[in-house]
Write an enzyme that holds these catalytic residues in place. Structure first.
Site, mmCIF file in Angstrom:
data_model
loop_
_atom_site.group_PDB
_atom_site.id
_atom_site.type_symbol
_atom_site.label_atom_id
_atom_site.label_comp_id
_atom_site.label_asym_id
_atom_site.label_seq_id
_atom_site.Cartn_x
_atom_site.Cartn_y
_atom_site.Cartn_z
ATOM 1 N N LYS A 84 0.825 -1.224 0.000
ATOM 2 C CA LYS A 84 0.000 0.000 0.000
ATOM 3 C C LYS A 84 0.855 1.268 0.000
ATOM 4 O O LYS A 84 0.633 2.169 -0.783
ATOM 5 C CB LYS A 84 -0.907 0.063 1.244
ATOM 6 C CG LYS A 84 -1.856 -1.089 1.419
ATOM 7 C CD LYS A 84 -2.793 -0.857 2.600
ATOM 8 C CE LYS A 84 -2.097 -0.788 3.944
ATOM 9 N NZ LYS A 84 -1.537 -2.060 4.425
ATOM 10 N N ARG B 85 -9.190 1.035 9.508
ATOM 11 C CA ARG B 85 -8.830 -0.341 9.837
ATOM 12 C C ARG B 85 -9.889 -1.027 10.695
ATOM 13 O O ARG B 85 -9.743 -2.194 11.012
ATOM 14 C CB ARG B 85 -7.514 -0.355 10.617
ATOM 15 C CG ARG B 85 -6.259 -0.565 9.737
ATOM 16 C CD ARG B 85 -5.064 -0.377 10.658
ATOM 17 N NE ARG B 85 -3.885 -1.096 10.303
ATOM 18 C CZ ARG B 85 -2.828 -0.563 9.698
ATOM 19 N NH1 ARG B 85 -2.860 0.677 9.271
ATOM 20 N NH2 ARG B 85 -1.744 -1.284 9.496
ATOM 21 N N ARG C 267 11.919 -6.117 4.704
ATOM 22 C CA ARG C 267 11.841 -4.677 4.963
ATOM 23 C C ARG C 267 12.415 -4.348 6.337
ATOM 24 O O ARG C 267 13.057 -3.320 6.522
ATOM 25 C CB ARG C 267 10.371 -4.236 4.873
ATOM 26 C CG ARG C 267 10.173 -2.739 5.007
ATOM 27 C CD ARG C 267 8.751 -2.339 4.686
ATOM 28 N NE ARG C 267 7.862 -2.508 5.822
ATOM 29 C CZ ARG C 267 6.543 -2.318 5.785
ATOM 30 N NH1 ARG C 267 5.953 -1.959 4.658
ATOM 31 N NH2 ARG C 267 5.793 -2.485 6.845
ATOM 32 N N ARG D 107 11.955 -0.342 11.543
ATOM 33 C CA ARG D 107 10.658 -0.458 12.215
ATOM 34 C C ARG D 107 10.663 -1.659 13.154
ATOM 35 O O ARG D 107 10.849 -2.793 12.711
ATOM 36 C CB ARG D 107 9.540 -0.624 11.168
ATOM 37 C CG ARG D 107 9.126 0.673 10.526
ATOM 38 C CD ARG D 107 8.034 0.456 9.514
ATOM 39 N NE ARG D 107 6.840 -0.206 10.051
ATOM 40 C CZ ARG D 107 5.677 -0.248 9.427
ATOM 41 N NH1 ARG D 107 5.547 0.353 8.249
ATOM 42 N NH2 ARG D 107 4.655 -0.875 9.953
ATOM 43 N N ARG E 261 0.146 -8.778 13.467
ATOM 44 C CA ARG E 261 -0.433 -7.726 12.605
ATOM 45 C C ARG E 261 -1.324 -8.353 11.536
ATOM 46 O O ARG E 261 -2.373 -7.815 11.190
ATOM 47 C CB ARG E 261 0.689 -6.892 11.966
ATOM 48 C CG ARG E 261 1.354 -5.976 12.989
ATOM 49 C CD ARG E 261 2.720 -5.504 12.531
ATOM 50 N NE ARG E 261 2.677 -4.686 11.346
ATOM 51 C CZ ARG E 261 3.716 -4.528 10.512
ATOM 52 N NH1 ARG E 261 4.859 -5.145 10.751
ATOM 53 N NH2 ARG E 261 3.598 -3.755 9.472
#
Ligand code: AMP
Length: 200
Positions: free
Chosen positions: A20, A95, A134, A140, A152
């Protein structure tokens, strides 16, 4: 007489790691829309150690959702700071159903509504490997740990996926394959957004 252009309100939807954010950034440039990523906004607040950031941090590090009232207030504030843009690409919001309802009210107060929700569909194994990859460079905390990533994804299935149905009932949800390379996926999305931009 100059034709009034209607603002475009687009939700780019999908599980974490579906691309996204990557796609929203390209589409922002290409179509002159503003990417609004609640995840990025939270990370900015955390980076500046603001009270909002302090509130959000514990939830994010565990891969849980930040409470709706905090998230909605932050989103509302961001939209109000940019009233004159051609359109919004909402990335990572809404969400929950409560967030969807709050968004609809917010937009209806301006005589607007969500125009389209586009869900990027990606295999789960691919998502986990993308996020772990990532995590090596993103810095992160929520990408670095496989248990948090799995959480998640579970939150997405338990709480967020129903947002697709919420907008599907309004006839504006659609799925697009998020598999393949970035340009390929972007081309699929661009066809749809081209249509939205040229019709309004
Ligand atoms: P993202 O960058 O979209 O993957 O979001 C990272 C994290 O920020 C999520 O796992 C949540 O903890 C938090 N977050 C981002 N957007 C929202 C939202 N709309 N509602 C609640 N929490 C959110």
């Amino acid at each position: 007489m100059k034709k009034e252009t209607k603002r475009i309100n687009l939700i780019l939807f999908g599980p974490p790691g579906s691309g996204k954010g990557t796609q929203a950034k390209i589409l922002e440039e290409k179509f002159g829309l503003l990417q609004v990523s609640t995840g990025d906004l939270f990370r900015y607040e955390i980076g500046n150690n603001t009270p909002l950031g302090q509130k959000a941090k514990a939830y994010m590090n565990e891969g849980k959702l930040v409470p709706d009232e905090v998230t909605v207030a932050m989103l509302k504030n961001k939209l109000e700071m940019h009233p004159d843009v051609r359109g919004y690409i909402l990335d990572g919001f809404p969400r929950t159903i409560a967030q969807s309802e709050a968004l609809d009210i917010l937009l209806s107060e301006r005589g607007e509504s969500v125009d389209k929700l586009i869900a990027l569909v990606v295999d789960e194994d691919e998502i986990v490997s993308r996020l772990l990859e990532r995590g090596k460079t993103s810095g992160r905390a929520d990408d670095a740990n496989e248990a948090v990533i799995r959480n998640r994804i579970a939150v997405y299935h338990e709480e967020t996926a129903r947002v697709y149905n919420y907008y599907d009932k309004k006839g504006i949800s659609m799925e697009v394959s998020g598999m393949g390379d970035i340009d390929e996926i972007n081309a699929r999305l661009s066809v749809i957004i081209d249509d939205l931009v040229s019709c309004c």
